[in-house]
Design a protein around this motif. Structure first.
Motif, PDB file in Angstrom:
ATOM      1  N   TRP A  84       0.830  -1.210   0.000  1.00 50.37           N
ATOM      2  CA  TRP A  84       0.000   0.000   0.000  1.00 50.37           C
ATOM      3  C   TRP A  84       0.864   1.259   0.000  1.00 50.37           C
ATOM      4  CZ3 TRP A  84      -4.461   1.636  -1.378  1.00 50.37           C
ATOM      5  CH2 TRP A  84      -4.887   2.896  -0.967  1.00 50.37           C
ATOM      6  N   VAL A  85       1.872   1.284   0.871  1.00 51.38           N
ATOM      7  CA  VAL A  85       2.699   2.499   0.970  1.00 51.38           C
ATOM      8  C   VAL A  85       3.536   2.658  -0.309  1.00 51.38           C
ATOM      9  CG1 VAL A  85       4.429   3.713   2.339  1.00 51.38           C
ATOM     10  CG2 VAL A  85       2.708   2.325   3.489  1.00 51.38           C
ATOM     11  N   GLU A  86       4.007   1.548  -0.865  1.00 47.81           N
ATOM     12  CA  GLU A  86       4.760   1.636  -2.123  1.00 47.81           C
ATOM     13  C   GLU A  86       3.873   2.184  -3.245  1.00 47.81           C
ATOM     14  OE1 GLU A  86       8.052   1.071  -3.049  1.00 47.81           O
ATOM     15  OE2 GLU A  86       8.321   1.171  -0.875  1.00 47.81           O
ATOM     16  N   ASN A  87       2.597   1.796  -3.239  1.00 42.79           N
ATOM     17  CA  ASN A  87       1.666   2.336  -4.244  1.00 42.79           C
ATOM     18  C   ASN A  87       1.604   3.863  -4.134  1.00 42.79           C
ATOM     19  OD1 ASN A  87      -0.732   2.424  -6.099  1.00 42.79           O
ATOM     20  ND2 ASN A  87      -1.719   3.070  -4.207  1.00 42.79           N
ATOM     21  N   MET A  88       1.549   4.356  -2.901  1.00 38.52           N
ATOM     22  CA  MET A  88       1.502   5.813  -2.711  1.00 38.52           C
ATOM     23  C   MET A  88       2.784   6.470  -3.226  1.00 38.52           C
ATOM     24  SD  MET A  88      -1.424   6.191  -1.429  1.00 38.52           S
ATOM     25  CE  MET A  88      -1.340   7.915  -1.030  1.00 38.52           C
ATOM     26  N   ILE A  89       3.927   5.860  -2.882  1.00 39.87           N
ATOM     27  CA  ILE A  89       5.205   6.436  -3.325  1.00 39.87           C
ATOM     28  C   ILE A  89       5.271   6.449  -4.859  1.00 39.87           C
ATOM     29  CG2 ILE A  89       7.701   6.019  -3.404  1.00 39.87           C
ATOM     30  CD1 ILE A  89       7.499   4.999  -0.509  1.00 39.87           C
ATOM     31  N   HIS A  90       4.856   5.344  -5.491  1.00 32.11           N
ATOM     32  CA  HIS A  90       4.980   5.267  -6.950  1.00 32.11           C
ATOM     33  C   HIS A  90       4.029   6.223  -7.658  1.00 32.11           C
ATOM     34  CE1 HIS A  90       7.183   1.342  -6.302  1.00 32.11           C
ATOM     35  NE2 HIS A  90       8.011   2.159  -6.919  1.00 32.11           N
ATOM     36  N   ASN A  91       2.896   6.530  -7.025  1.00 29.48           N
ATOM     37  CA  ASN A  91       2.036   7.568  -7.608  1.00 29.48           C
ATOM     38  C   ASN A  91       2.823   8.867  -7.760  1.00 29.48           C
ATOM     39  OD1 ASN A  91      -0.848   7.039  -8.164  1.00 29.48           O
ATOM     40  ND2 ASN A  91      -0.846   6.234  -6.082  1.00 29.48           N
ATOM     41  N   VAL A  92       3.600   9.191  -6.735  1.00 26.00           N
ATOM     42  CA  VAL A  92       4.340  10.463  -6.743  1.00 26.00           C
ATOM     43  C   VAL A  92       5.573  10.380  -7.653  1.00 26.00           C
ATOM     44  CG1 VAL A  92       5.783  11.947  -5.299  1.00 26.00           C
ATOM     45  CG2 VAL A  92       3.507  11.306  -4.527  1.00 26.00           C
ATOM     46  N   THR A  93       6.348   9.316  -7.531  1.00 25.33           N
ATOM     47  CA  THR A  93       7.563   9.240  -8.362  1.00 25.33           C
ATOM     48  C   THR A  93       7.189   9.136  -9.841  1.00 25.33           C
ATOM     49  OG1 THR A  93       7.699   6.856  -7.951  1.00 25.33           O
ATOM     50  CG2 THR A  93       9.060   8.273  -6.575  1.00 25.33           C
ATOM     51  N   GLY A  94       6.074   8.461 -10.145  1.00 26.02           N
ATOM     52  CA  GLY A  94       5.647   8.335 -11.550  1.00 26.02           C
ATOM     53  C   GLY A  94       5.255   9.680 -12.150  1.00 26.02           C
ATOM     54  N   ALA A  95       4.805  10.603 -11.315  1.00 27.37           N
ATOM     55  CA  ALA A  95       4.373  11.918 -11.816  1.00 27.37           C
ATOM     56  C   ALA A  95       5.419  13.000 -11.520  1.00 27.37           C
ATOM     57  CB  ALA A  95       3.037  12.303 -11.187  1.00 27.37           C
ATOM     58  N   ALA A  96       6.603  12.598 -11.047  1.00 28.31           N
ATOM     59  CA  ALA A  96       7.595  13.587 -10.606  1.00 28.31           C
ATOM     60  C   ALA A  96       7.973  14.558 -11.730  1.00 28.31           C
ATOM     61  CB  ALA A  96       8.839  12.881 -10.069  1.00 28.31           C
ATOM     62  N   ALA A  97       8.213  14.006 -12.929  1.00 32.50           N
ATOM     63  CA  ALA A  97       8.645  14.877 -14.034  1.00 32.50           C
ATOM     64  C   ALA A  97       7.562  15.915 -14.338  1.00 32.50           C
ATOM     65  CB  ALA A  97       8.947  14.036 -15.269  1.00 32.50           C
TER      66      ALA A  97
END
Ligand SMILES: C[S@@+](CC[C@H](N)C(=O)[O-])C[C@H]1O[C@@H](n2cnc3c(N)ncnc32)[C@H](O)[C@@H]1O
Length: 269
Positions: free
Chosen positions: A215-228
């Motif tokens: 669950w927490v990794e899903n949250m992190i990847h939402n942000v890193t995926g949209a970082a650019a």
């Protein structure tokens, strides 16, 4: 059944994109959220079902297993997602199409559903009207969507929360709405539905559960995926994003940590 070939323009503004890491995030999110969602659909074995915005088709595959004497069609506009979609059952198929103009005659399906789709589309009411148009008499629409500000971590992660709020602004700039879950009642009414039942699907992930890290990794990847995109739209700096991720990685190590969220759901006739 008339099933037109759709004229589909891929949406360059889809916030998550279709990179391999994003597809992996979606697979992991499906693992966490599919069992409750399939129950929510209350399918009969012979249900004829349509999913709009079927992504990688994992959920549609599980729905097809439940509607084993019926059938499931997934409509998806991204050819990258469709290319990664395995057709695993004879009663399951996928087609490219735009949720705003479904490639079907009316009154065909017992259950028409979408999940994590309305937040991305240009005109959610039009999509819901289309979903209503293809419902058979007595059929129902089922929806599960995001209101991303419902997310809570304890112990709190203020750097992450600050970036997460920027995610709302980013999705607005891209033509989407990451708070759409709380608007489902109003949107369904505007789309002409008379009978609407709302519910929550809770996510409660304490540190000692198997679901905590996914669950927490899903949250992190939402942000890193949209970082650019966050940086390009000047909503955050790369440094702020890195600090937010570091904060949540430290949170992941805590034995007393817990993540909370709820999805907004609606059934409508
Ligand atoms: C977050 S994914 C969810 C996929 C799937 N429903 C699930 O729950 O796993 C959203 C999907 O909707 C698709 N999508 C976005 N806008 C669309 C549109 N206008 N018509 C069809 N599909 C669309 C995206 O390409 C993406 O695959």
């Amino acid at each position: 059944m008339r099933f037109q070939t759709a004229d589909v323009k891929p949406d360059a503004h889809y916030i998550h994109g279709t990179e391999k890491t994003e597809q992996e995030r979606l697979v992991a999110l499906n693992r966490l959220t599919n069992p409750a969602f399939v129950e929510f659909l209350e399918l009969r074995p012979d249900s004829r079902v349509l999913e709009i915005g079927s992504g990688l088709g994992i959920l549609a595959g599980e729905v097809a297993a439940r509607a084993s004497q019926g059938g499931v069609i997934g409509i998806e506009f991204s050819s990258a997602q469709l290319a990664a979609t395995p057709v695993t059952r004879p009663n399951l198929r996928f087609a490219q199409g735009d949720a705003h103009r479904l490639p079907f005659d009316g009154a065909l399906f017992d259950v028409v559903y979408c999940r994590y789709l309305l937040e991305h589309v240009a005109d959610p009411v039009e999509v819901l009207r289309e979903m209503r148009r293809v419902l058979r008499p007595g059929g129902r629409v089922c929806v599960q969507e995001n209101n991303i500000l419902a997310n809570e971590f304890y112990p709190e992660c203020p750097r992450f929360d600050a970036i997460w709020e920027k995610f709302v602004a980013l999705q607005l700039k891209l033509g989407g709405d990451s708070l759409i879950g709380k608007k489902l009642f109003a949107l369904l009414r505007q789309a002409g539905f008379q009978h609407i039942r709302l519910s929550f699907a809770p996510e409660i992930h304490p540190a000692d559960s198997d679901t905590f890290l996914p669950w927490v990794e899903n949250m992190i990847h939402n942000v890193t995926g949209a970082a650019a995109l966050l940086v390009r739209h000047r909503l955050a700096t790369q440094r702020e994003i890195d600090e937010a991720v570091a904060e949540v990685r430290a949170f992941e190590m805590r034995p007393d940590a817990c993540g909370y969220f709820y999805w907004n759901r609606a059934r409508a006739w």
